[in-house]
Design a protein around this motif. Structure first.
Motif, PDB file in Angstrom:
ATOM      1  N   GLU A 273       0.840  -1.198   0.000  1.00  0.00           N
ATOM      2  CA  GLU A 273       0.000   0.000   0.000  1.00  0.00           C
ATOM      3  C   GLU A 273       0.870   1.241   0.000  1.00  0.00           C
ATOM      4  O   GLU A 273       1.966   1.236   0.545  1.00  0.00           O
ATOM      5  CB  GLU A 273      -0.886  -0.016   1.253  1.00  0.00           C
ATOM      6  CG  GLU A 273      -1.956   1.066   1.274  1.00  0.00           C
ATOM      7  CD  GLU A 273      -2.928   0.828   2.415  1.00  0.00           C
ATOM      8  OE1 GLU A 273      -3.975   0.209   2.163  1.00  0.00           O
ATOM      9  OE2 GLU A 273      -2.629   1.223   3.551  1.00  0.00           O
ATOM     10  N   TYR A 274       0.336   2.278  -0.612  1.00  0.00           N
ATOM     11  CA  TYR A 274       1.045   3.559  -0.673  1.00  0.00           C
ATOM     12  C   TYR A 274       0.077   4.654  -0.230  1.00  0.00           C
ATOM     13  O   TYR A 274      -1.038   4.735  -0.760  1.00  0.00           O
ATOM     14  CB  TYR A 274       1.522   3.807  -2.108  1.00  0.00           C
ATOM     15  CG  TYR A 274       2.236   5.119  -2.332  1.00  0.00           C
ATOM     16  CD1 TYR A 274       3.414   5.417  -1.661  1.00  0.00           C
ATOM     17  CD2 TYR A 274       1.723   6.055  -3.218  1.00  0.00           C
ATOM     18  CE1 TYR A 274       4.073   6.615  -1.872  1.00  0.00           C
ATOM     19  CE2 TYR A 274       2.384   7.268  -3.443  1.00  0.00           C
ATOM     20  CZ  TYR A 274       3.553   7.535  -2.764  1.00  0.00           C
ATOM     21  OH  TYR A 274       4.199   8.722  -2.974  1.00  0.00           O
ATOM     22  N   GLY A 275       0.468   5.446   0.751  1.00  0.00           N
ATOM     23  CA  GLY A 275      -0.458   6.458   1.257  1.00  0.00           C
ATOM     24  C   GLY A 275       0.243   7.755   1.609  1.00  0.00           C
ATOM     25  O   GLY A 275       1.476   7.847   1.579  1.00  0.00           O
ATOM     26  N   ALA A 276      -0.551   8.777   1.920  1.00  0.00           N
ATOM     27  CA  ALA A 276      -0.004  10.079   2.301  1.00  0.00           C
ATOM     28  C   ALA A 276      -0.953  10.774   3.260  1.00  0.00           C
ATOM     29  O   ALA A 276      -2.155  10.478   3.290  1.00  0.00           O
ATOM     30  CB  ALA A 276       0.218  10.950   1.068  1.00  0.00           C
ATOM     31  N   HIS A 277      -0.418  11.684   4.030  1.00  0.00           N
ATOM     32  CA  HIS A 277      -1.224  12.383   5.033  1.00  0.00           C
ATOM     33  C   HIS A 277      -0.576  13.714   5.396  1.00  0.00           C
ATOM     34  O   HIS A 277       0.644  13.825   5.391  1.00  0.00           O
ATOM     35  CB  HIS A 277      -1.319  11.521   6.293  1.00  0.00           C
ATOM     36  CG  HIS A 277      -2.470  11.851   7.169  1.00  0.00           C
ATOM     37  ND1 HIS A 277      -2.444  12.877   8.076  1.00  0.00           N
ATOM     38  CD2 HIS A 277      -3.692  11.297   7.275  1.00  0.00           C
ATOM     39  CE1 HIS A 277      -3.607  12.930   8.707  1.00  0.00           C
ATOM     40  NE2 HIS A 277      -4.392  11.976   8.229  1.00  0.00           N
ATOM     41  N   LEU A 278      -1.382  14.698   5.717  1.00  0.00           N
ATOM     42  CA  LEU A 278      -0.863  15.973   6.211  1.00  0.00           C
ATOM     43  C   LEU A 278      -0.518  15.844   7.692  1.00  0.00           C
ATOM     44  O   LEU A 278      -1.171  15.097   8.419  1.00  0.00           O
ATOM     45  CB  LEU A 278      -1.909  17.080   6.047  1.00  0.00           C
ATOM     46  CG  LEU A 278      -2.161  17.596   4.635  1.00  0.00           C
ATOM     47  CD1 LEU A 278      -3.358  18.543   4.643  1.00  0.00           C
ATOM     48  CD2 LEU A 278      -0.928  18.311   4.098  1.00  0.00           C
ATOM     49  N   ILE A 279       0.494  16.592   8.108  1.00  0.00           N
ATOM     50  CA  ILE A 279       0.900  16.584   9.509  1.00  0.00           C
ATOM     51  C   ILE A 279       1.002  18.021  10.006  1.00  0.00           C
ATOM     52  O   ILE A 279       1.821  18.781   9.509  1.00  0.00           O
ATOM     53  CB  ILE A 279       2.278  15.898   9.666  1.00  0.00           C
ATOM     54  CG1 ILE A 279       2.194  14.454   9.171  1.00  0.00           C
ATOM     55  CG2 ILE A 279       2.752  15.949  11.106  1.00  0.00           C
ATOM     56  CD1 ILE A 279       3.543  13.819   8.946  1.00  0.00           C
ATOM     57  N   PRO A 280       0.168  18.413  10.969  1.00  0.00           N
ATOM     58  CA  PRO A 280       0.293  19.769  11.506  1.00  0.00           C
ATOM     59  C   PRO A 280       1.614  19.865  12.247  1.00  0.00           C
ATOM     60  O   PRO A 280       1.863  19.087  13.155  1.00  0.00           O
ATOM     61  CB  PRO A 280      -0.886  19.885  12.492  1.00  0.00           C
ATOM     62  CG  PRO A 280      -1.779  18.716  12.202  1.00  0.00           C
ATOM     63  CD  PRO A 280      -0.891  17.653  11.633  1.00  0.00           C
ATOM     64  N   GLU A 281       2.482  20.789  11.833  1.00  0.00           N
ATOM     65  CA  GLU A 281       3.753  20.906  12.538  1.00  0.00           C
ATOM     66  C   GLU A 281       4.103  22.352  12.867  1.00  0.00           C
ATOM     67  O   GLU A 281       5.243  22.683  13.090  1.00  0.00           O
ATOM     68  CB  GLU A 281       4.880  20.182  11.787  1.00  0.00           C
ATOM     69  CG  GLU A 281       5.064  20.580  10.338  1.00  0.00           C
ATOM     70  CD  GLU A 281       6.206  19.792   9.648  1.00  0.00           C
ATOM     71  OE1 GLU A 281       6.483  18.660  10.077  1.00  0.00           O
ATOM     72  OE2 GLU A 281       6.786  20.332   8.715  1.00  0.00           O
ATOM     73  N   GLY A 282       3.069  23.191  12.912  1.00  0.00           N
ATOM     74  CA  GLY A 282       3.300  24.585  13.271  1.00  0.00           C
ATOM     75  C   GLY A 282       3.381  24.789  14.772  1.00  0.00           C
ATOM     76  O   GLY A 282       3.802  25.840  15.252  1.00  0.00           O
ATOM     77  N   GLY A 283       2.937  23.782  15.521  1.00  0.00           N
ATOM     78  CA  GLY A 283       3.018  23.857  16.975  1.00  0.00           C
ATOM     79  C   GLY A 283       2.104  24.901  17.575  1.00  0.00           C
ATOM     80  O   GLY A 283       1.143  25.358  16.950  1.00  0.00           O
ATOM     81  N   LEU A 284       2.444  25.279  18.787  1.00  0.00           N
ATOM     82  CA  LEU A 284       1.598  26.171  19.587  1.00  0.00           C
ATOM     83  C   LEU A 284       1.291  27.492  18.868  1.00  0.00           C
ATOM     84  O   LEU A 284       0.184  28.019  18.950  1.00  0.00           O
ATOM     85  CB  LEU A 284       2.305  26.453  20.912  1.00  0.00           C
ATOM     86  CG  LEU A 284       1.461  26.951  22.070  1.00  0.00           C
ATOM     87  CD1 LEU A 284       0.380  25.939  22.425  1.00  0.00           C
ATOM     88  CD2 LEU A 284       2.338  27.212  23.279  1.00  0.00           C
TER      89      LEU A 284
END
Lengths: 428, 91
Positions: A273-284
């Motif tokens: 399987e091949y997948g992708a996802h967004l990751i919030p990394e802006g922090g506080l």
């Protein structure tokens, strides 16, 4: 189904299911809506769950949950084009609340949803919420095609790509530099061969992170987790860095897999399987207020995620925010008050939790560490050069270690090196 | 391995009548180049004449392209209707 629910939760990931579980336990009439046909069907994570927070809600969950392996090996590698420097740490046989597991979400999430259902939550899958219903500026239900479902309060746990919250201006559209994108392959490898290749025993597993050439010296990194009989391997890269670079993400993943360190580890595997996802990394600094009249926002949708370089934490924080959701709403339901002022208790619960302590600790990380290319390009190269001189034996006499260190430190610029070390240490 | 081959391993139910992402008619070329770089599924391709080839089949529903542009580049971005799109079997 035109009953009015106490709480409607949108999204059947970790934050949504855990909120549903806790609210149902408290006797609340709760409905959870998930757009995939089955829980987890639209969900993907790098693949490591730190268990301390879920452990407080479902003690001993790993005994029955479909987890993959308990992580007992941590590896961290700095890559250049040809070389690698690896740190390898083995955990002791440790206490229950400090464990972590590799997980595959399409297996784990259905189990978590089942726990919510067993506690009395109604969970509907295959249901796409088209809009929120607002009356007098207060969220009071959801629109699904022609159908309308009413609720006293709505919880948005729709994940990092939070369309509904944006559509109703509950949150601002994230800036590209506050978001990362992760790509991941799941590769099949027979269990015995996998355990041999990664020197694993007894359902134990390895977590391996990669910095440096993993993504062409850009802010971000690679990861590899061992599952039962598969590997999860992928890259995470900041969106603004990626979009302004020269390389396409799929090609970067291919290059990463061809690195001399990775290639032998991935031999004779088969892509499943091949997948992708967004990751919030802006922090506080990138958070929106996670509450308002008639609604709360939980998990990734609220930006509760930390990319600390050596770890990405989201699922454990999603559980903590679910606890805060449940604590807030049980009180609000008793008072029958869903105004923004009443739901502001959510903010207080969050600020008193580990989640906030974690976000605060890494507050300056996105701006310093992740935006400084030296950490991802020059320093891995420097480390590699030092070790090369240390280990390379030829007909010339080897220089003493102190002179090797001094030479490379001077080359990097002593002040810059010192400042970066200090800044890096401070932001961690 | 080519990205199309990777995508072929995934499980999809394609909604042939309803593309969930529709590029705008005259998108900005610079932003298009960004979408070419970032799309994990490699669905955005620039042709030699500068025009865009885009295929919504194979979309991983991550939302990366949506975050980088507005309706001047993508006229529509929504999730596939319930029952359609990707289903992760591992996740």
């Amino acid at each position: 189904m035109d009953d009015k629910f106490d709480v409607i939760i949108i999204g059947g990931g970790i934050a949504g299911c855990t909120s549903a579980l806790l609210l149902a336990r408290a006797g609340v009439n709760v409905l959870l809506l998930e757009r995939a046909e089955q829980a987890g069907g639209k969900n993907i994570s790098g693949g490591r769950l730190y268990s301390y927070s879920l452990e407080t809600i479902l003690p001993g969950f790993a005994l029955s949950a479909p987890i993959e392996r308990q992580i007992t090996q941590e590896k961290l590698s700095l890559l250049t084009g040809e070389t690698s420097v690896t740190m390898d740490y083995r955990h002791p046989e440790f206490a229950q609340d400090a464990t972590s597991y590799s997980v595959l979400r399409a297996r784990f999430d259905p189990w978590l949803m089942e726990q919510a259902q067993n506690a009395g939550a109604q969970c509907l899958t295959g249901v796409q919420v088209d809009a929120l219903i607002q009356e007098n500026g207060t969220v009071c239900g959801v629109q699904i095609g022609e159908d309308r479902l009413d609720a006293r309060v709505v919880v948005l746990a729709e994940g990092a790509n939070s369309l509904l919250a944006e559509q109703h201006q509950l949150v601002k559209k994230p800036q590209p530099h506050t978001m990362g994108v992760g790509v991941k392959e799941v590769l099949a490898l027979p269990r015995s061969r996998l355990e041999e290749r990664f020197s694993l025993e007894n359902d134990r597993g390895a977590a391996w992170l990669f910095a440096g050439e993993a993504i062409a010296g850009k802010a971000g990194g690679g990861f590899l987790y061992t599952n039962r009989d598969t590997l999860s391997i992928g890259l995470v890269c900041n969106l603004s860095v990626l979009s302004h670079g020269k390389n396409a993400l799929p090609q970067m993943l291919e290059n990463f897999k061809q690195h001399p360190l990775l290639r032998p580890l991935l031999k004779e595997t088969e892509l499943l399987e091949y997948g992708a996802h967004l990751i919030p990394e802006g922090g506080l600094n990138a958070l929106n207020p996670p509450f308002g009249a008639g609604y709360l926002i939980a998990g990734d949708a609220a930006g509760f995620c930390v990319n600390a370089g050596h770890t990405v934490r989201g699922m454990d924080l999603a559980v903590i925010s679910a606890q805060a959701v449940a604590d807030t709403l049980t009180t609000a339901l008793q008072k029958d008050d869903f105004s923004a002022a009443s739901l502001a208790a959510y903010q207080t619960h969050l600020e008193n939790s580990t989640l906030w302590a974690v976000l605060k600790q890494y507050r300056s990380l996105p701006d310093t560490l992740l935006q400084n290319p030296r950490y991802f390009a020059e320093y891995p190269q420097m480390t590699s050069d030092i070790l090369r001189e240390l280990f390379e034996i030829n007909r010339h006499p080897a220089p003493p270690l102190r002179s090797i260190l001094w030479k490379h430190a001077r080359k990097a610029g002593l002040m810059t090196l010192f400042k970066d070390l200090l800044r890096g240490a401070r932001s961690l | 391995m080519k990205t199309e081959v990777k995508l072929s391993k995934n499980h999809y139910v394609i909604d042939e009548n309803q593309p969930h992402i529709i590029p705008a008619d005259h998108p900005d070329r610079q932003i298009l180049q960004q979408l070419v770089n970032v799309c994990p599924a490699g669905l955005y391709q620039l042709n030699q004449d500068g025009s865009l080839s885009f295929d919504y089949h194979g979309c991983l529903e991550c939302g990366t392209c949506r975050l980088l542009c507005d309706e001047k580049t993508l006229a529509r971005w929504r999730y596939p209707a319930a029952g359609y799109g990707i289903t992760f079997r591992f996740g």
